[in-house]
Motif scaffolding. Structure first.
Motif, PDB file in Angstrom:
ATOM      1  N   GLU A  37       0.833  -1.205   0.000  1.00 40.21           N
ATOM      2  CA  GLU A  37       0.000   0.000   0.000  1.00 40.21           C
ATOM      3  C   GLU A  37       0.869   1.256   0.000  1.00 40.21           C
ATOM      4  O   GLU A  37       0.591   2.210  -0.734  1.00 40.21           O
ATOM      5  CB  GLU A  37      -0.916   0.011   1.227  1.00 40.21           C
ATOM      6  CG  GLU A  37      -1.802   1.234   1.295  1.00 40.21           C
ATOM      7  CD  GLU A  37      -2.669   1.286   2.542  1.00 40.21           C
ATOM      8  OE1 GLU A  37      -3.446   2.239   2.648  1.00 40.21           O
ATOM      9  OE2 GLU A  37      -2.561   0.389   3.401  1.00 40.21           O
ATOM     10  N   LEU A  38       1.916   1.248   0.805  1.00 38.12           N
ATOM     11  CA  LEU A  38       2.817   2.405   0.842  1.00 38.12           C
ATOM     12  C   LEU A  38       3.365   2.699  -0.544  1.00 38.12           C
ATOM     13  O   LEU A  38       3.315   3.831  -1.025  1.00 38.12           O
ATOM     14  CB  LEU A  38       3.968   2.151   1.822  1.00 38.12           C
ATOM     15  CG  LEU A  38       5.042   3.230   1.861  1.00 38.12           C
ATOM     16  CD1 LEU A  38       4.493   4.527   2.441  1.00 38.12           C
ATOM     17  CD2 LEU A  38       6.243   2.745   2.641  1.00 38.12           C
ATOM     18  N   HIS A  41       1.126   4.137  -3.246  1.00 42.69           N
ATOM     19  CA  HIS A  41       0.905   5.582  -3.141  1.00 42.69           C
ATOM     20  C   HIS A  41       2.133   6.399  -3.524  1.00 42.69           C
ATOM     21  O   HIS A  41       1.993   7.496  -4.056  1.00 42.69           O
ATOM     22  CB  HIS A  41       0.485   5.958  -1.721  1.00 42.69           C
ATOM     23  CG  HIS A  41      -0.890   5.508  -1.362  1.00 42.69           C
ATOM     24  ND1 HIS A  41      -2.024   6.128  -1.826  1.00 42.69           N
ATOM     25  CD2 HIS A  41      -1.321   4.479  -0.584  1.00 42.69           C
ATOM     26  CE1 HIS A  41      -3.088   5.510  -1.360  1.00 42.69           C
ATOM     27  NE2 HIS A  41      -2.697   4.509  -0.608  1.00 42.69           N
ATOM     28  N   PHE A  47       9.010   9.015  -1.778  1.00 40.13           N
ATOM     29  CA  PHE A  47       9.000   8.770  -0.340  1.00 40.13           C
ATOM     30  C   PHE A  47      10.227   9.389   0.327  1.00 40.13           C
ATOM     31  O   PHE A  47      10.130   9.997   1.390  1.00 40.13           O
ATOM     32  CB  PHE A  47       8.918   7.269  -0.052  1.00 40.13           C
ATOM     33  CG  PHE A  47       8.635   6.995   1.389  1.00 40.13           C
ATOM     34  CD1 PHE A  47       7.383   7.236   1.910  1.00 40.13           C
ATOM     35  CD2 PHE A  47       9.634   6.522   2.217  1.00 40.13           C
ATOM     36  CE1 PHE A  47       7.128   7.012   3.251  1.00 40.13           C
ATOM     37  CE2 PHE A  47       9.380   6.292   3.551  1.00 40.13           C
ATOM     38  CZ  PHE A  47       8.121   6.540   4.063  1.00 40.13           C
ATOM     39  N   VAL A  72       0.827  10.324   4.835  1.00 40.21           N
ATOM     40  CA  VAL A  72       2.096   9.602   4.968  1.00 40.21           C
ATOM     41  C   VAL A  72       2.269   9.127   6.401  1.00 40.21           C
ATOM     42  O   VAL A  72       2.712   8.004   6.640  1.00 40.21           O
ATOM     43  CB  VAL A  72       3.283  10.489   4.537  1.00 40.21           C
ATOM     44  CG1 VAL A  72       4.603   9.782   4.760  1.00 40.21           C
ATOM     45  CG2 VAL A  72       3.140  10.873   3.080  1.00 40.21           C
ATOM     46  N   LEU A  75       0.210   5.998   6.975  1.00 40.05           N
ATOM     47  CA  LEU A  75       0.847   4.844   6.336  1.00 40.05           C
ATOM     48  C   LEU A  75       2.092   4.403   7.100  1.00 40.05           C
ATOM     49  O   LEU A  75       2.339   3.206   7.263  1.00 40.05           O
ATOM     50  CB  LEU A  75       1.215   5.160   4.890  1.00 40.05           C
ATOM     51  CG  LEU A  75       0.097   5.031   3.868  1.00 40.05           C
ATOM     52  CD1 LEU A  75       0.548   5.576   2.521  1.00 40.05           C
ATOM     53  CD2 LEU A  75      -0.327   3.578   3.729  1.00 40.05           C
ATOM     54  N   MET A  76       2.885   5.343   7.587  1.00 37.95           N
ATOM     55  CA  MET A  76       4.112   4.988   8.304  1.00 37.95           C
ATOM     56  C   MET A  76       3.799   4.272   9.615  1.00 37.95           C
ATOM     57  O   MET A  76       4.503   3.329   9.992  1.00 37.95           O
ATOM     58  CB  MET A  76       4.977   6.226   8.564  1.00 37.95           C
ATOM     59  CG  MET A  76       5.690   6.712   7.319  1.00 37.95           C
ATOM     60  SD  MET A  76       6.630   5.407   6.461  1.00 37.95           S
ATOM     61  CE  MET A  76       7.729   4.836   7.726  1.00 37.95           C
ATOM     62  N   VAL A  79       3.065   0.820   8.589  1.00 39.89           N
ATOM     63  CA  VAL A  79       4.274   0.110   8.163  1.00 39.89           C
ATOM     64  C   VAL A  79       5.074  -0.341   9.378  1.00 39.89           C
ATOM     65  O   VAL A  79       5.543  -1.480   9.437  1.00 39.89           O
ATOM     66  CB  VAL A  79       5.134   0.985   7.219  1.00 39.89           C
ATOM     67  CG1 VAL A  79       6.519   0.398   7.028  1.00 39.89           C
ATOM     68  CG2 VAL A  79       4.441   1.151   5.877  1.00 39.89           C
TER      69      VAL A  79
END
Length: 91
Positions: A37-38, A41, A47, A72, A75-76, A79
């Motif tokens: 997913e990261l 995007h 990034f 972001v 998402l991080m 992750v």
């Protein structure tokens, strides 16, 4: 020692707080979904650029447009939790 550190040492997080909070069941079963997913995007250069912007913004005292970083950040967090799941699965 800061007051926040003293408070944490007296009041550690509950056990459930040591587990992923932001992953779906599917993502916990297959943490690679989050990594995919990261990169769905953002590509690697994008990034890196975003992370450099974060660093620059953190080192400056100017106002930062938080809206630019929320996606972001979300998402991080996922992750990091996905990597934790992988570590737990692989010992």
């Amino acid at each position: 020692m800061s007051e926040a550190v003293r408070h944490f040492m007296k009041n550690p997080f509950p056990e459930w707080h040591s587990k992923p909070l932001h992953l779906t069941i599917a993502e916990m079963e297959d943490p690679h979904l989050v990594i995919n997913e990261l990169f769905d995007h953002y590509n690697l250069p994008e990034f890196r650029f975003i992370m450099k912007e974060w660093l620059d913004a953190a080192l400056k005292e100017d106002e930062v447009l938080e809206v630019n970083y929320v996606g972001v950040y979300d998402l991080m967090i996922k992750v990091v939790e996905a990597v934790w799941v992988l570590k737990e699965k692989n010992g």
